[in-house]
Scaffold this motif. Structure first.
Motif: not given
Length: 282
Positions: A46, A48, A53, A231, A235, A238
């Protein structure tokens, strides 16, 4: 989640450093003054970058501008291949040098300016760029600098790329307020699923809600709640792409407390519903 301000020391006898390094599982979100080019030689995980992300894998190539918070977290380990990366750091003042004022390097300077948001280069065949970086990691003297120009020449030819983060970072302003901003980032990442409250974020910096909102927007260019929303959507994208979890479950894991609200903001941000987005990966 830990936030660190790193000091990357470029030796005074060279303009930049290129190293092949082991890719370690790392949950530190950090930033530094130098530009960074990160190439994933092997490994998945992952990434950032700012408020973005997303996942990374072998061949991932990202250019970061100065003072841009970032983290590469290893999620899976292939026992047959040790995870590694090739990292290049070069001075944040390179754009202002007399050499880079040459008209032939105008496209390179523009690329470096865009790196303030983080650039992911989408390269189908990364053989050439990998070879250039490998040579750089072993070169010295004039060959080292010529190799850097060769690297830039390869990067400006890439037509398919994406800017990762929202335009949230002003390098000068962020540097002056890095401790305050890190406290806010840390609060957001630690509480993104449980719930973010403006009052709690404001209290971290001992500010009123109004003063905090003005401070955050002045330093980042977006509102605090827009940052939080970015954000959460990051998430969600993903989880939709990489897991088989139900959309309702993903809704709550990304910090939304009801499905209609989640669907609404997801479509505004991505341009399609969560279910339609998932179809792109099936």
């Amino acid at each position: 989640m830990e936030f660190i301000f790193d000091k990357i020391h470029v030796p005074i006898d060279t303009s930049f450093i290129t190293k092949k390094l082991p890719l370690l599982s790392n949950e530190r979100i950090h930033l530094h003054k130098n530009f960074e080019l990160n190439y994933i030689n092997s490994g998945i995980g992952r990434r950032i970058v700012g408020d973005n992300i997303s996942s990374f894998e072998k061949g991932d190539l990202v250019l970061l501008g100065p003072n841009l918070p970032h983290c590469w977290e290893l999620l899976d380990i292939d026992k047959n291949e040790e995870p590694s990366c090739i990292v290049t750091h070069f001075s944040e003042g390179i754009i202002d040098s007399d050499f880079f004022k040459m008209p032939e390097l105008e496209m390179v300077v523009e690329l470096l300016k865009q790196a303030s948001r983080g650039i992911r280069f989408k390269i189908k065949d990364d053989t050439e760029i990998k070879d250039v970086l490998t040579i750089l990691s072993k070169s010295k003297g004039l060959e080292y600098y010529i190799g850097l120009l060769d690297l830039f020449n390869n990067l400006i030819k890439v037509e398919d790329f994406e800017l990762l983060s929202s335009p949230i970072i002003s390098s000068t302003a962020f540097s002056k307020n890095v401790e305050k901003m890190n406290k806010v980032y840390e609060y957001v990442f630690q509480n993104i699923q449980e719930g973010i409250k403006l009052e709690e974020a404001s209290a971290i910096l001992n500010m009123s809600n109004g003063s905090f909102c003005r401070f955050f927007k002045k330093k980042t260019g977006i509102t605090f709640m827009d940052y939080v929303r970015n954000i959460r959507i990051g998430i969600a994208t993903k989880l939709l792409a990489e897991t088989d979890k139900q959309i309702t479950e993903i809704c709550y894991e990304s910090g939304y407390n009801n499905l209609p609200n989640f669907n609404h903001y997801f479509k505004i941000s991505i341009g399609k519903t969560p279910s339609d987005y998932r179809k792109d990966f099936r």
